[in-house]
Design an enzyme around this catalytic site. Structure first.
Site, PDB file in Angstrom:
ATOM      1  N   ARG A  15       0.851  -1.201   0.000  1.00 53.41           N
ATOM      2  CA  ARG A  15       0.000   0.000   0.000  1.00 53.41           C
ATOM      3  C   ARG A  15       0.877   1.237   0.000  1.00 53.41           C
ATOM      4  O   ARG A  15       2.074   1.150   0.233  1.00 53.41           O
ATOM      5  CB  ARG A  15      -0.859   0.019   1.273  1.00 53.41           C
ATOM      6  CG  ARG A  15      -1.878  -1.076   1.292  1.00 53.41           C
ATOM      7  CD  ARG A  15      -2.881  -0.854   2.399  1.00 53.41           C
ATOM      8  NE  ARG A  15      -3.814  -1.973   2.423  1.00 53.41           N
ATOM      9  CZ  ARG A  15      -4.824  -2.083   3.269  1.00 53.41           C
ATOM     10  NH1 ARG A  15      -5.015  -1.148   4.174  1.00 53.41           N
ATOM     11  NH2 ARG A  15      -5.623  -3.115   3.220  1.00 53.41           N
ATOM     12  N   ASP A  42      -7.012 -10.045   0.686  1.00 59.88           N
ATOM     13  CA  ASP A  42      -6.473  -9.547   1.950  1.00 59.88           C
ATOM     14  C   ASP A  42      -6.449 -10.570   3.087  1.00 59.88           C
ATOM     15  O   ASP A  42      -7.203 -10.460   4.057  1.00 59.88           O
ATOM     16  CB  ASP A  42      -7.282  -8.298   2.371  1.00 59.88           C
ATOM     17  CG  ASP A  42      -6.561  -7.487   3.433  1.00 59.88           C
ATOM     18  OD1 ASP A  42      -5.449  -7.893   3.836  1.00 59.88           O
ATOM     19  OD2 ASP A  42      -7.117  -6.463   3.860  1.00 59.88           O
ATOM     20  N   HIS A  45      -4.942 -10.229   7.792  1.00 62.49           N
ATOM     21  CA  HIS A  45      -5.727  -9.893   8.986  1.00 62.49           C
ATOM     22  C   HIS A  45      -5.521 -10.994  10.005  1.00 62.49           C
ATOM     23  O   HIS A  45      -5.284 -12.150   9.641  1.00 62.49           O
ATOM     24  CB  HIS A  45      -7.222  -9.842   8.652  1.00 62.49           C
ATOM     25  CG  HIS A  45      -7.639  -8.578   7.964  1.00 62.49           C
ATOM     26  ND1 HIS A  45      -7.687  -7.363   8.606  1.00 62.49           N
ATOM     27  CD2 HIS A  45      -8.040  -8.342   6.691  1.00 62.49           C
ATOM     28  CE1 HIS A  45      -8.090  -6.436   7.756  1.00 62.49           C
ATOM     29  NE2 HIS A  45      -8.312  -6.997   6.578  1.00 62.49           N
ATOM     30  N   TYR A  90     -12.972 -11.710  10.527  1.00 63.65           N
ATOM     31  CA  TYR A  90     -11.890 -11.978   9.577  1.00 63.65           C
ATOM     32  C   TYR A  90     -11.665 -13.463   9.339  1.00 63.65           C
ATOM     33  O   TYR A  90     -10.549 -13.891   9.055  1.00 63.65           O
ATOM     34  CB  TYR A  90     -10.583 -11.344  10.071  1.00 63.65           C
ATOM     35  CG  TYR A  90     -10.611  -9.842  10.213  1.00 63.65           C
ATOM     36  CD1 TYR A  90     -10.897  -9.024   9.118  1.00 63.65           C
ATOM     37  CD2 TYR A  90     -10.328  -9.234  11.435  1.00 63.65           C
ATOM     38  CE1 TYR A  90     -10.907  -7.639   9.246  1.00 63.65           C
ATOM     39  CE2 TYR A  90     -10.327  -7.844  11.558  1.00 63.65           C
ATOM     40  CZ  TYR A  90     -10.620  -7.061  10.468  1.00 63.65           C
ATOM     41  OH  TYR A  90     -10.625  -5.689  10.581  1.00 63.65           O
ATOM     42  N   ARG A 162     -13.666   8.416   5.675  1.00 64.63           N
ATOM     43  CA  ARG A 162     -14.125   7.604   6.814  1.00 64.63           C
ATOM     44  C   ARG A 162     -12.966   7.599   7.783  1.00 64.63           C
ATOM     45  O   ARG A 162     -11.828   7.323   7.399  1.00 64.63           O
ATOM     46  CB  ARG A 162     -14.423   6.193   6.307  1.00 64.63           C
ATOM     47  CG  ARG A 162     -14.534   5.117   7.340  1.00 64.63           C
ATOM     48  CD  ARG A 162     -15.059   3.835   6.704  1.00 64.63           C
ATOM     49  NE  ARG A 162     -14.167   3.292   5.696  1.00 64.63           N
ATOM     50  CZ  ARG A 162     -13.476   2.158   5.843  1.00 64.63           C
ATOM     51  NH1 ARG A 162     -13.587   1.457   6.935  1.00 64.63           N
ATOM     52  NH2 ARG A 162     -12.677   1.728   4.882  1.00 64.63           N
ATOM     53  N   TYR A 164     -11.086   6.027  10.900  1.00 66.48           N
ATOM     54  CA  TYR A 164     -10.894   4.982  11.898  1.00 66.48           C
ATOM     55  C   TYR A 164     -10.544   5.704  13.197  1.00 66.48           C
ATOM     56  O   TYR A 164      -9.538   6.421  13.243  1.00 66.48           O
ATOM     57  CB  TYR A 164      -9.744   4.061  11.492  1.00 66.48           C
ATOM     58  CG  TYR A 164     -10.101   3.056  10.421  1.00 66.48           C
ATOM     59  CD1 TYR A 164     -10.795   1.887  10.749  1.00 66.48           C
ATOM     60  CD2 TYR A 164      -9.723   3.250   9.100  1.00 66.48           C
ATOM     61  CE1 TYR A 164     -11.105   0.948   9.776  1.00 66.48           C
ATOM     62  CE2 TYR A 164     -10.033   2.309   8.121  1.00 66.48           C
ATOM     63  CZ  TYR A 164     -10.720   1.167   8.470  1.00 66.48           C
ATOM     64  OH  TYR A 164     -11.018   0.230   7.520  1.00 66.48           O
ATOM     65  N   ASP A 193     -15.230   5.086  12.467  1.00 67.32           N
ATOM     66  CA  ASP A 193     -15.212   3.616  12.443  1.00 67.32           C
ATOM     67  C   ASP A 193     -14.407   3.118  13.639  1.00 67.32           C
ATOM     68  O   ASP A 193     -13.189   3.290  13.694  1.00 67.32           O
ATOM     69  CB  ASP A 193     -14.579   3.157  11.119  1.00 67.32           C
ATOM     70  CG  ASP A 193     -14.648   1.655  10.929  1.00 67.32           C
ATOM     71  OD1 ASP A 193     -14.884   0.943  11.925  1.00 67.32           O
ATOM     72  OD2 ASP A 193     -14.463   1.199   9.784  1.00 67.32           O
ATOM     73  N   GLU A 221     -19.730   3.466  12.906  1.00 68.95           N
ATOM     74  CA  GLU A 221     -19.467   2.077  12.510  1.00 68.95           C
ATOM     75  C   GLU A 221     -18.838   1.241  13.638  1.00 68.95           C
ATOM     76  O   GLU A 221     -17.880   1.686  14.285  1.00 68.95           O
ATOM     77  CB  GLU A 221     -18.499   2.125  11.309  1.00 68.95           C
ATOM     78  CG  GLU A 221     -18.003   0.788  10.876  1.00 68.95           C
ATOM     79  CD  GLU A 221     -18.604   0.339   9.576  1.00 68.95           C
ATOM     80  OE1 GLU A 221     -19.635   0.882   9.136  1.00 68.95           O
ATOM     81  OE2 GLU A 221     -18.038  -0.576   9.000  1.00 68.95           O
ATOM     82  N   HIS A 246     -20.651  -4.639  10.282  1.00 71.10           N
ATOM     83  CA  HIS A 246     -20.356  -5.608   9.225  1.00 71.10           C
ATOM     84  C   HIS A 246     -21.149  -6.886   9.443  1.00 71.10           C
ATOM     85  O   HIS A 246     -21.447  -7.247  10.576  1.00 71.10           O
ATOM     86  CB  HIS A 246     -18.868  -5.982   9.251  1.00 71.10           C
ATOM     87  CG  HIS A 246     -17.976  -4.837   8.955  1.00 71.10           C
ATOM     88  ND1 HIS A 246     -17.493  -4.589   7.695  1.00 71.10           N
ATOM     89  CD2 HIS A 246     -17.486  -3.857   9.751  1.00 71.10           C
ATOM     90  CE1 HIS A 246     -16.730  -3.501   7.735  1.00 71.10           C
ATOM     91  NE2 HIS A 246     -16.703  -3.038   8.960  1.00 71.10           N
ATOM     92  N   THR A 296     -15.579  -3.075   2.943  1.00 68.19           N
ATOM     93  CA  THR A 296     -14.371  -3.444   2.215  1.00 68.19           C
ATOM     94  C   THR A 296     -13.352  -4.075   3.144  1.00 68.19           C
ATOM     95  O   THR A 296     -13.341  -3.790   4.335  1.00 68.19           O
ATOM     96  CB  THR A 296     -13.739  -2.190   1.559  1.00 68.19           C
ATOM     97  OG1 THR A 296     -12.687  -2.584   0.705  1.00 68.19           O
ATOM     98  CG2 THR A 296     -13.184  -1.214   2.581  1.00 68.19           C
ATOM     99  N   THR A 297     -12.506  -4.929   2.585  1.00 69.62           N
ATOM    100  CA  THR A 297     -11.277  -5.280   3.273  1.00 69.62           C
ATOM    101  C   THR A 297     -10.119  -4.536   2.652  1.00 69.62           C
ATOM    102  O   THR A 297      -8.995  -4.642   3.105  1.00 69.62           O
ATOM    103  CB  THR A 297     -10.991  -6.789   3.197  1.00 69.62           C
ATOM    104  OG1 THR A 297      -9.857  -7.051   4.008  1.00 69.62           O
ATOM    105  CG2 THR A 297     -10.688  -7.279   1.797  1.00 69.62           C
TER     106      THR A 297
HETATM  107  C1  LMR Z   1      -7.931  -2.846   5.674  1.00 67.58           C
HETATM  108  O1  LMR Z   1      -7.356  -3.863   5.265  1.00 67.58           O
HETATM  109  O2  LMR Z   1      -7.458  -1.703   5.574  1.00 67.58           O
HETATM  110  C2  LMR Z   1      -9.241  -2.990   6.349  1.00 67.58           C
HETATM  111  O3  LMR Z   1      -9.742  -4.261   6.128  1.00 67.58           O
HETATM  112  C3  LMR Z   1      -9.074  -2.677   7.771  1.00 67.58           C
HETATM  113  C4  LMR Z   1     -10.282  -3.019   8.547  1.00 67.58           C
HETATM  114  O4  LMR Z   1     -10.252  -4.043   9.207  1.00 67.58           O
HETATM  115  O5  LMR Z   1     -11.253  -2.263   8.493  1.00 67.58           O
HETATM  116 MG    MG Z   2      -8.501  -5.549   4.958  1.00 66.72          MG
END
Ligand code: LMR
Ligand code: MG
Length: 391
Positions: A15, A42, A45, A90, A162, A164, A193, A221, A246, A296-297
């Protein structure tokens, strides 16, 4: 048509934050020469153990080879028998099921010459409003970097974000203060979130502090620990904004409805085990009189395209959604990535077949990794989605 072979290819894609996420690209081959592609998105996690790719490939071949790919419901049932739901956000089995289900839609769409959205019920929209994520502040020094991220993304056309939140409330406040001053009406924040990090009471206290900034919130969230259905129901009555959560299993969704715990169902194929399951969850939400968002992940383009096709067909997708993965990664594995325009994810055109994504084999080779092993990544890095080792 029959499935004749399956390939799984792991890739590690960095990333912009430096964090490298591992994904698995799925290829389904058939006796008609048509190939379906999917993405198990992904795997980076928790929990920190890894699937064995060779064993997974063998196991999936034993389920899929010889099947008619149009038997999507039957195959999903068999996949669920092999990779059961676990009441955990996850759960890696859901990622596996999602990648296979996605490849089936791609395959069947290509065979019929229709897009996945058509297979999912047809389109009621051609673009989906999305937000860009601001990752969690652990330290006040990170506020500058995050304001810079907003600046850059606003320039690019994103106008919804958004946040976190909840790890360092002072830093969250500093960020919000600067955000409102600098961006005013140019940008807004659709949600705080909390990612299940706080109990509902602590989250409620945090919301009271963060609420004083007028940022255009649509929802709060995950403001309770995972599977705390009562806690969500409590906080829902205490805050003015809709609560979203979720969906990661049928049972969990049933409990959330029974206890009237939330207002908005956050639905992602990866966490519920595929487009088929995600569509079902959205219909269940609709029947319960609730809205939904696409979560999303942080998928690559294949996974994001799948969500765009799904979102195009949902009648109750009435809040800003989350899939911006392809914008977070420094690379992708397809020839043409999904397209974002003025803060919208565009649904791939009606003229394409299946998901409408074409693999770029040279990129796959470049980012290919041997396995899904973890190495030394810390819990903080995983939670913050950063390569920086901070405690
Ligand atoms: C991410 O990979 O950035 C997200 O899945 C993080 C999350 O758990 O919200
Ligand atoms: Mg993710």
């Amino acid at each position: 048509m029959k499935i004749t072979d399956l390939e799984l290819i792991a890739v590690g894609i960095p990333r912009h934050t430096g964090f490298v996420n591992k994904h698995v690209i799925v290829k389904l081959h058939t006796d008609e020469g048509v190939e379906g592609i999917g993405e198990m998105s992904d795997f980076s996690h928790l929990p920190k153990y890894a699937l064995d790719l060779e064993d997974l490939t063998m196991g999936l071949k034993s389920i899929l080879i010889g099947q008619n790919p149009f038997n999507i419901i039957k195959i999903n049932k068999e996949m669920l028998d092999n990779f059961p739901e676990a009441m955990y956000y996850y759960e890696k089995g859901s990622f596996v099921r999602s990648g296979i289900d996605m490849a089936l839609y791609d395959l069947c769409g290509k065979y019929l010459g229709v897009s996945a959205a058509e297979l999912l019920g047809g389109r009621i929209k051609e673009k989906i409003k999305v937000c860009y994520p601001i990752f969690r502040h652990r330290f006040a020094e990170e506020v500058d970097e995050n304001i810079e991220v907003v600046r850059k993304r606003v320039e690019q056309g994103f106008d919804v974000f958004r946040l976190y939140a909840g790890k360092n409330i002072e830093a969250d406040e500093m960020f919000l203060e600067r955000f409102t001053k600098e961006f005013g009406s140019k940008a807004r924040i659709k949600s705080f979130d909390f990612s299940h990090l706080l109990g509902w009471k602590e989250a409620n206290m945090a919301i009271k502090r963060l609420n004083k900034y007028e940022v255009g919130l649509e929802m709060i969230e995950s403001p309770a620990h995972r599977n705390d259905f009562d806690g969500l129901a409590q906080i829902r009555l205490k805050v003015d904004y809709p609560i979203s959560e979720h969906i990661w299993s049928d049972r969990q969704q049933y409990e959330l409805i029974k206890k009237d715990s939330i207002d908005i169902f956050n639905i992602s194929p990866v966490f519920i085990g595929g487009l088929t399951g995600a569509k079902k969850a959205a219909h269940v939400a609709e029947a319960a009189g609730k809205g939904c968002v696409l979560g999303t992940t942080q998928e690559l383009s294949i996974g994001t395209a799948a969500m765009a096709h799904l979102g195009a067909s949902l009648i109750n997708l009435n809040y800003t959604s989350d899939p911006t993965g392809p914008e977070l990664y420094t690379a992708d594995v397809v020839k043409d990535k999904v397209v974002y325009e003025k803060g919208y994810l565009l649904v791939p055109s009606r003229d394409i077949d299946g998901l409408g994504m074409e693999l770029d084999e040279s990129k796959i080779e470049k980012y290919r990794v041997d396995d899904l092993k973890w190495g030394e990544t810390s819990v903080h890095q995983l939670q913050d989605r950063t390569s920086q080792k901070k405690n």
